[in-house]
Design a protein around this motif. Structure first.
Motif, PDB file in Angstrom:
ATOM      1  N   TRP A  63       2.851  10.499  -6.444  1.00 15.28           N
ATOM      2  CA  TRP A  63       3.951  11.104  -7.189  1.00 15.28           C
ATOM      3  C   TRP A  63       3.540  11.393  -8.627  1.00 15.28           C
ATOM      4  O   TRP A  63       3.805  12.480  -9.153  1.00 15.28           O
ATOM      5  N   GLN A  64       2.862  10.430  -9.268  1.00 12.89           N
ATOM      6  CA  GLN A  64       2.427  10.654 -10.644  1.00 12.89           C
ATOM      7  C   GLN A  64       1.390  11.770 -10.724  1.00 12.89           C
ATOM      8  O   GLN A  64       1.400  12.581 -11.656  1.00 12.89           O
ATOM      9  N   TRP A  65       0.502  11.848  -9.738  1.00  6.65           N
ATOM     10  CA  TRP A  65      -0.507  12.907  -9.738  1.00  6.65           C
ATOM     11  C   TRP A  65       0.148  14.284  -9.612  1.00  6.65           C
ATOM     12  O   TRP A  65      -0.220  15.226 -10.314  1.00  6.65           O
ATOM     13  N   LEU A  66       1.130  14.384  -8.711  1.00  7.36           N
ATOM     14  CA  LEU A  66       1.838  15.655  -8.541  1.00  7.36           C
ATOM     15  C   LEU A  66       2.634  16.019  -9.788  1.00  7.36           C
ATOM     16  O   LEU A  66       2.722  17.198 -10.160  1.00  7.36           O
ATOM     17  N   ARG A  67       3.224  15.010 -10.433  1.00  8.76           N
ATOM     18  CA  ARG A  67       3.948  15.273 -11.667  1.00  8.76           C
ATOM     19  C   ARG A  67       3.004  15.804 -12.744  1.00  8.76           C
ATOM     20  O   ARG A  67       3.367  16.689 -13.521  1.00  8.76           O
ATOM     21  N   LEU A  86       0.824  -1.204   0.000  1.00  9.21           N
ATOM     22  CA  LEU A  86       0.000   0.000   0.000  1.00  9.21           C
ATOM     23  C   LEU A  86       0.861   1.258   0.000  1.00  9.21           C
ATOM     24  O   LEU A  86       0.565   2.228  -0.709  1.00  9.21           O
ATOM     25  N   ALA A  87       1.916   1.257   0.805  1.00 10.23           N
ATOM     26  CA  ALA A  87       2.794   2.428   0.854  1.00 10.23           C
ATOM     27  C   ALA A  87       3.439   2.682  -0.505  1.00 10.23           C
ATOM     28  O   ALA A  87       3.523   3.836  -0.966  1.00 10.23           O
ATOM     29  N   ALA A  88       3.885   1.610  -1.160  1.00  8.14           N
ATOM     30  CA  ALA A  88       4.535   1.764  -2.457  1.00  8.14           C
ATOM     31  C   ALA A  88       3.539   2.223  -3.523  1.00  8.14           C
ATOM     32  O   ALA A  88       3.791   3.198  -4.254  1.00  8.14           O
ATOM     33  N   PHE A  89       2.386   1.553  -3.604  1.00 11.82           N
ATOM     34  CA  PHE A  89       1.417   1.879  -4.647  1.00 11.82           C
ATOM     35  C   PHE A  89       0.835   3.276  -4.460  1.00 11.82           C
ATOM     36  O   PHE A  89       0.711   4.044  -5.422  1.00 11.82           O
ATOM     37  N   LEU A 105      -3.819   6.770 -11.558  1.00 13.11           N
ATOM     38  CA  LEU A 105      -4.997   5.923 -11.366  1.00 13.11           C
ATOM     39  C   LEU A 105      -4.614   4.449 -11.394  1.00 13.11           C
ATOM     40  O   LEU A 105      -5.156   3.640 -10.628  1.00 13.11           O
ATOM     41  N   GLN A 106      -3.669   4.097 -12.252  1.00 11.32           N
ATOM     42  CA  GLN A 106      -3.218   2.708 -12.338  1.00 11.32           C
ATOM     43  C   GLN A 106      -2.585   2.248 -11.021  1.00 11.32           C
ATOM     44  O   GLN A 106      -2.909   1.173 -10.507  1.00 11.32           O
ATOM     45  N   TRP A 107      -1.691   3.088 -10.464  1.00 12.40           N
ATOM     46  CA  TRP A 107      -1.050   2.710  -9.199  1.00 12.40           C
ATOM     47  C   TRP A 107      -2.074   2.659  -8.066  1.00 12.40           C
ATOM     48  O   TRP A 107      -1.998   1.787  -7.187  1.00 12.40           O
ATOM     49  N   PHE A 108      -3.041   3.573  -8.076  1.00 11.20           N
ATOM     50  CA  PHE A 108      -4.075   3.543  -7.049  1.00 11.20           C
ATOM     51  C   PHE A 108      -4.911   2.265  -7.154  1.00 11.20           C
ATOM     52  O   PHE A 108      -5.272   1.660  -6.129  1.00 11.20           O
ATOM     53  N   SER A 109      -5.191   1.834  -8.379  1.00 12.36           N
ATOM     54  CA  SER A 109      -5.956   0.595  -8.556  1.00 12.36           C
ATOM     55  C   SER A 109      -5.179  -0.612  -8.046  1.00 12.36           C
ATOM     56  O   SER A 109      -5.764  -1.568  -7.527  1.00 12.36           O
TER      57      SER A 109
END
Length: 243
Positions: free
Chosen positions: A29-33, A20-23, A217-221
């Motif tokens: 990070w991707q959202w902020l980017r 969970l921490a990694a995903f 969204l992919q990492w969150f899923s």
């Protein structure tokens, strides 16, 4: 048959929390980017329609997301320049003509992107743009040079004798060594001019914000999937043993 909660082992909890921490971290990070790229593109678009700033008045260090629309006075250095090769525009391969300019009162030469012109491999090289003689004033976006891809074969500039020289990337230290003169840390992307014969449609070569949001969204899923799998594995029928 009834189901009941089977207490997870410490190792199972560790795997869940680490996952969970990694995903979630990668998702954030991707959202902020994506937000950074939105600000960058907005800054770039605003610069093209914004007021002119004098090159001589710019600070020594500019913010990485700052793309000032500038005016600079000086003279072109005739007989020198670079073709930036294998540049794709609207699915067609071409080159950017990178001329050299000596700004008034500055010891550093400036790279000036004259724009893009079609140049297919195996065909004759396009004609180098005609550059005005004497002192002129240039207007354009003062931007970092485009990044390069995999650089195979080392620096090809010293092996070329004729001008303009051909390169696949703009390596400022290599160009400085090739010219024997210091160059400005950014290049000037000239304002559009239909009469030039060169395409000048400038946008930063960055990953679009939409793609960053898609990765977020992919990492969150993945995080949601990890949590669901954890619950399914430990909320089982009561007549089965613990895995």
């Amino acid at each position: 048959m009834n189901r009941r909660w089977h207490r997870p082992t410490l190792f199972a909890w560790f795997l869940l929390l680490a996952g969970l921490a990694a995903f979630l971290g990668l998702s954030r990070w991707q959202w902020l980017r994506g937000q950074e790229k939105e600000r960058l593109l907005a800054s770039y678009a605003a610069a093209q329609s914004g007021g002119l700033r004098q090159y001589a008045a710019l600070p020594a260090q500019l913010d990485s997301e700052e793309y000032p629309h500038i005016a600079v006075q000086g003279e072109y250095r005739a007989g020198r320049g670079y073709w930036l090769d294998q540049q794709v525009r609207q699915g067609q391969v071409g080159r950017h003509a990178i001329a050299l300019f000596a700004p008034r009162g500055d010891s550093k030469l400036m790279l000036v992107d004259q724009g893009w012109i079609a140049a297919m491999p195996g065909q004759p090289a396009p004609v180098w743009p005609a550059l005005p003689a004497g002192e002129v004033e240039l207007h354009g976006i003062y931007a970092p040079p485009p990044g390069g891809g995999l650089r195979i074969g080392g620096d090809a500039l010293p092996r070329q004798n004729g001008w303009p020289k051909l390169t696949l990337f703009l390596d400022l230290p290599a160009i400085t060594a090739d010219l024997g003169s210091a160059v400005a840390p950014r290049l000037l992307r000239l304002d559009a001019d239909p009469a030039s014969g060169y395409a000048r449609e400038w946008t930063p070569a960055v990953m679009p914000p939409e793609k960053h949001r898609g990765y977020a969204l992919q990492w969150f899923s993945f995080a949601v999937a990890a949590l669901v799998i954890f619950i399914v594995l430990h909320w089982r029928k009561s007549d089965k043993g613990i895995i």
